[in-house]
Write an enzyme that holds these catalytic residues in place. Sequence first.
Site, PDB file in Angstrom:
ATOM      1  N   CYS A 233      39.027  54.894  26.442  1.00 16.58           N
ATOM      2  CA  CYS A 233      39.417  53.502  26.219  1.00 16.58           C
ATOM      3  C   CYS A 233      40.639  53.412  25.301  1.00 16.58           C
ATOM      4  CB  CYS A 233      38.296  52.646  25.673  1.00 16.58           C
ATOM      5  SG  CYS A 233      38.756  50.893  25.823  1.00 16.58           S
TER       6      CYS A 233
ATOM      7  N   SER B 198      27.462  57.316  31.031  1.00 19.79           N
ATOM      8  CA  SER B 198      27.789  56.289  32.027  1.00 19.79           C
ATOM      9  C   SER B 198      27.956  56.894  33.415  1.00 19.79           C
ATOM     10  CB  SER B 198      29.106  55.616  31.667  1.00 19.79           C
ATOM     11  OG  SER B 198      29.023  55.057  30.409  1.00 19.79           O
ATOM     12  N   GLY B 199      28.775  57.949  33.502  1.00 19.90           N
ATOM     13  CA  GLY B 199      29.085  58.521  34.805  1.00 19.90           C
ATOM     14  C   GLY B 199      27.904  59.255  35.414  1.00 19.90           C
TER      15      GLY B 199
ATOM     16  N   CYS C 126      40.676  48.009  31.048  1.00 15.60           N
ATOM     17  CA  CYS C 126      40.621  47.974  29.588  1.00 15.60           C
ATOM     18  C   CYS C 126      40.710  46.513  29.137  1.00 15.60           C
ATOM     19  CB  CYS C 126      41.783  48.789  29.034  1.00 15.60           C
ATOM     20  SG  CYS C 126      41.655  48.998  27.264  1.00 15.60           S
TER      21      CYS C 126
ATOM     22  N   GLN D  97      28.951  52.217  25.182  1.00 19.12           N
ATOM     23  CA  GLN D  97      30.045  52.334  24.215  1.00 19.12           C
ATOM     24  C   GLN D  97      31.031  51.149  24.262  1.00 19.12           C
ATOM     25  OE1 GLN D  97      31.757  56.375  24.506  1.00 19.12           O
ATOM     26  NE2 GLN D  97      29.803  57.062  25.300  1.00 19.12           N
TER      27      GLN D  97
ATOM     28  N   LYS E 124      40.465  56.499  30.877  1.00 15.83           N
ATOM     29  CA  LYS E 124      39.110  57.021  30.670  1.00 15.83           C
ATOM     30  C   LYS E 124      38.232  55.882  30.183  1.00 15.83           C
ATOM     31  CE  LYS E 124      40.486  61.784  29.675  1.00 15.83           C
ATOM     32  NZ  LYS E 124      40.159  62.332  30.982  1.00 15.83           N
ATOM     33  N   THR E 125      37.571  55.227  31.113  1.00 16.76           N
ATOM     34  CA  THR E 125      36.772  54.044  30.777  1.00 16.76           C
ATOM     35  C   THR E 125      35.484  54.038  31.594  1.00 16.76           C
ATOM     36  OG1 THR E 125      37.904  52.788  32.509  1.00 16.76           O
ATOM     37  CG2 THR E 125      38.785  52.588  30.266  1.00 16.76           C
ATOM     38  N   ALA E 126      34.517  53.244  31.122  1.00 15.81           N
ATOM     39  CA  ALA E 126      33.274  53.071  31.890  1.00 15.81           C
ATOM     40  C   ALA E 126      33.583  52.358  33.203  1.00 15.81           C
ATOM     41  CB  ALA E 126      32.274  52.270  31.058  1.00 15.81           C
ATOM     42  N   ALA E 127      34.616  51.513  33.181  1.00 14.45           N
ATOM     43  CA  ALA E 127      35.011  50.830  34.416  1.00 14.45           C
ATOM     44  C   ALA E 127      35.442  51.850  35.468  1.00 14.45           C
ATOM     45  CB  ALA E 127      36.147  49.858  34.118  1.00 14.45           C
TER      46      ALA E 127
HETATM   47  P1  FAD Z   1      29.685  59.450  28.197  1.00 19.80           P
HETATM   48  O1  FAD Z   1      29.205  58.096  28.585  1.00 19.80           O
HETATM   49  O2  FAD Z   1      30.256  59.628  26.835  1.00 19.80           O
HETATM   50  O3  FAD Z   1      28.481  60.458  28.429  1.00 19.80           O
HETATM   51  C1  FAD Z   1      28.584  61.850  28.250  1.00 19.80           C
HETATM   52  C2  FAD Z   1      27.161  62.417  28.228  1.00 19.80           C
HETATM   53  O4  FAD Z   1      27.243  63.852  28.310  1.00 19.80           O
HETATM   54  C3  FAD Z   1      26.408  62.072  26.949  1.00 19.80           C
HETATM   55  O5  FAD Z   1      25.151  61.492  27.238  1.00 19.80           O
HETATM   56  C4  FAD Z   1      26.258  63.425  26.259  1.00 19.80           C
HETATM   57  O6  FAD Z   1      25.054  63.534  25.501  1.00 19.80           O
HETATM   58  C5  FAD Z   1      26.271  64.388  27.440  1.00 19.80           C
HETATM   59  N1  FAD Z   1      26.616  65.740  27.056  1.00 19.80           N
HETATM   60  C6  FAD Z   1      27.545  66.123  26.143  1.00 19.80           C
HETATM   61  N2  FAD Z   1      27.508  67.456  26.008  1.00 19.80           N
HETATM   62  C7  FAD Z   1      26.561  67.917  26.872  1.00 19.80           C
HETATM   63  C8  FAD Z   1      26.055  69.213  27.178  1.00 19.80           C
HETATM   64  N3  FAD Z   1      26.520  70.315  26.550  1.00 19.80           N
HETATM   65  N4  FAD Z   1      25.079  69.327  28.107  1.00 19.80           N
HETATM   66  C9  FAD Z   1      24.600  68.229  28.749  1.00 19.80           C
HETATM   67  N5  FAD Z   1      25.030  66.977  28.471  1.00 19.80           N
HETATM   68  C10 FAD Z   1      26.007  66.837  27.545  1.00 19.80           C
HETATM   69  N6  FAD Z   1      35.132  51.573  28.766  1.00 19.80           N
HETATM   70  C11 FAD Z   1      35.331  50.428  29.490  1.00 19.80           C
HETATM   71  O7  FAD Z   1      35.249  50.466  30.714  1.00 19.80           O
HETATM   72  N7  FAD Z   1      35.612  49.241  28.887  1.00 19.80           N
HETATM   73  C12 FAD Z   1      35.679  49.129  27.552  1.00 19.80           C
HETATM   74  O8  FAD Z   1      35.910  48.039  27.039  1.00 19.80           O
HETATM   75  C13 FAD Z   1      35.471  50.289  26.765  1.00 19.80           C
HETATM   76  N8  FAD Z   1      35.534  50.218  25.427  1.00 19.80           N
HETATM   77  C14 FAD Z   1      35.228  51.316  24.681  1.00 19.80           C
HETATM   78  C15 FAD Z   1      35.231  51.191  23.307  1.00 19.80           C
HETATM   79  C16 FAD Z   1      34.880  52.274  22.508  1.00 19.80           C
HETATM   80  C17 FAD Z   1      34.897  52.112  21.015  1.00 19.80           C
HETATM   81  C18 FAD Z   1      34.508  53.509  23.116  1.00 19.80           C
HETATM   82  C19 FAD Z   1      34.082  54.672  22.264  1.00 19.80           C
HETATM   83  C20 FAD Z   1      34.527  53.634  24.490  1.00 19.80           C
HETATM   84  C21 FAD Z   1      34.904  52.561  25.287  1.00 19.80           C
HETATM   85  N9  FAD Z   1      34.951  52.652  26.679  1.00 19.80           N
HETATM   86  C22 FAD Z   1      35.184  51.525  27.423  1.00 19.80           C
HETATM   87  C23 FAD Z   1      34.926  53.977  27.320  1.00 19.80           C
HETATM   88  C24 FAD Z   1      33.603  54.361  27.991  1.00 19.80           C
HETATM   89  O9  FAD Z   1      32.529  54.157  27.120  1.00 19.80           O
HETATM   90  C25 FAD Z   1      33.660  55.800  28.447  1.00 19.80           C
HETATM   91  O10 FAD Z   1      34.838  55.991  29.192  1.00 19.80           O
HETATM   92  C26 FAD Z   1      32.464  56.171  29.310  1.00 19.80           C
HETATM   93  O11 FAD Z   1      31.293  56.106  28.550  1.00 19.80           O
HETATM   94  C27 FAD Z   1      32.641  57.558  29.907  1.00 19.80           C
HETATM   95  O12 FAD Z   1      31.484  57.956  30.576  1.00 19.80           O
HETATM   96  P2  FAD Z   1      31.096  59.512  30.695  1.00 19.80           P
HETATM   97  O13 FAD Z   1      29.857  59.561  31.503  1.00 19.80           O
HETATM   98  O14 FAD Z   1      32.256  60.302  31.130  1.00 19.80           O
HETATM   99  O15 FAD Z   1      30.809  59.958  29.189  1.00 19.80           O
END
Ligand code: FAD
Length: 552
Positions: free
Chosen positions: A306, A158-159, A486, A188, A451-454
């Site tokens: 989340c 997401s980020g 959330c 997610q 820690k959320t997608a929001a």
């Molecule tokens: P992620 O989206 O998890 O992405 C991380 C990326 O890094 C992945 O693509 C992975 O492959 C990559 N990566 C990992 N290791 C490596 C490496 N060694 N080298 C290169 N790349 C790597 N958020 C909301 O806002 N509202 C909600 O209602 C909500 N509900 C949720 C419900 C559930 C069940 C879950 C699991 C999550 C929920 N979230 C919600 C949380 C949200 O999905 C996360 O906070 C968000 O996806 C975080 O984004 P991110 O980019 O930090 O991590």
Amino acid sequence: MTFKTLTTEFSVCGQLTEDDLARAAAAGFTTIICNRPDGEEAGQPDASAIAAAAAQHGLGFAHIPVTTGNIADADVARMGDVLADANGPVLAYCRSGTRAAMLWALASAGSRPAADILGAASAAGYDLAGLRARLSVQRSAPKHSARCFDIVVVGGGSGGIAAAASLLKRRPSLSVAIIDPALEHFYQPGWTLVGAGVFRSEETRRPMASVIPDRATWINRAVTGFAPEANEVQLEDGSTVSYGVLIAAPGIVLDFEAIPGLSKTLGRNGVTCNYRFDTAPYTYELARRLRGGRALFTQPAMPIKCAGAPQKAMYLSCDIWREAGTLADTEVEFHLAGAALFGVADYVPALMEYVQRYGIGLNFGSTLVAVDGPRGIATFTRNDADGQTVRYEREFDMLHAVPPQRAPEFVRRSPLADASGFIEVDPATLRHARYANVFALGDAINTTNAKTAAATRKQAPIVAVNALAVLEGREPAPLYDGYGSCPLTVERGKIVLAEFGYGGKLAPTFPKWVLDGTRPTRKAWLLKAAMLPPIYWHGMLKGREWLVSPEM
Ligand code: FAD
């Protein structure tokens, strides 16, 4: 469609159809490149459709659209990157194969004599003699490392995708690489609704290639280390990629192994978890099947992504049992490692009403430490009145288990981490505490926001603005207030929409008379179930910063 071989590692062809991809995979190709802009002619499948079909066959995909007579050096550099990163033979296509052959020829100019390149193309039926002059210029030009980018983004979740899209929206000429080993990208937040039978799991998954911004280069490898003093990241294949600015967004790791017995029984024996794409549907299956008995829901110590998701699974399951008329026969227990139902007190009264309505037993300070799936026994620890840790067992018919979560190992042991293992950033600028050209966002950072997608939706444009400032020699601006959200799904059709910033300060998007986030509302459900998924796929991941543009 005939595949025309230029070298053992590279072939071209005309427009591929989804059906051709099975043949390409069987022929040993590992990567497909589309060199055609979408919409060139009627009936042409979009690159995203081919990307999706390619992922189904385990093929990598890159879209480098060019028009004849207008092939820029940046296009050639991207073609070179994708060819260098491919795990095996590559098949590139355009309308007739000519543009694909031209790009290959120009990208190969640094490593082969022009005569060889033109000969290989000619043997495959492509006369590229018109490129001769450019091939020799390309050959003698000083070489930039194909592995050096203005911006390197680690993590295409997401980020990472949102930050790259926001950067390229502002400055399309930037060279941006996104490094991620995953072939798929997941929405997610949708998994909670998959666990309640409201979404199909497929709606939450797309090929990674289809979400990589058009002008970014996707390096389909895992990062294994950071060398911020050298402005480099290290990849699993031993190579390095260097950057002007690094943006780290590698997410958080679910530590299923920390709970003995959990991994091997997950998805079976009544044990499920909405935190995984493959097991979220099992939550719904169990909730539908269970007709009385004991259902346990667990929540580990913070931080987790989340933080509301463990109880969302519980309320939605209870709603299913309420509708089926079996709630009274179902003993529901919530075991939380922490001491509060939700971290921000303003939302607790509304949640407690549902805890009482569903007859849920709350067990604070109770941590899941082992699972015996076949026997249907969960083991917990808690502190007794003397402060001694005691173990106790609960039999279950259904267990929704959420494991502890931690920073990825390669982050923990890197110079970017603080003592907690998460990436140490300034909470307001999201710039690294010690490395001026490093930013980070999402679940992997050490800030106290939810820690959320929001949160990443808000952070991504801020990181984009601040990364550009640093590239231009300016200071980053303190723009992030810790916003996270959330949506607590208390029943199917109603949500308590928690929105807050640093220190638990309420940060509602809408005025209270439009949507009161501290009360369950249908409007918030509509937002989550109908509006947020398209806002995610078509807004956030495309650099459209609705309501979150830092320039607003
Ligand atoms: P992620 O989206 O998890 O992405 C991380 C990326 O890094 C992945 O693509 C992975 O492959 C990559 N990566 C990992 N290791 C490596 C490496 N060694 N080298 C290169 N790349 C790597 N958020 C909301 O806002 N509202 C909600 O209602 C909500 N509900 C949720 C419900 C559930 C069940 C879950 C699991 C999550 C929920 N979230 C919600 C949380 C949200 O999905 C996360 O906070 C968000 O996806 C975080 O984004 P991110 O980019 O930090 O991590």
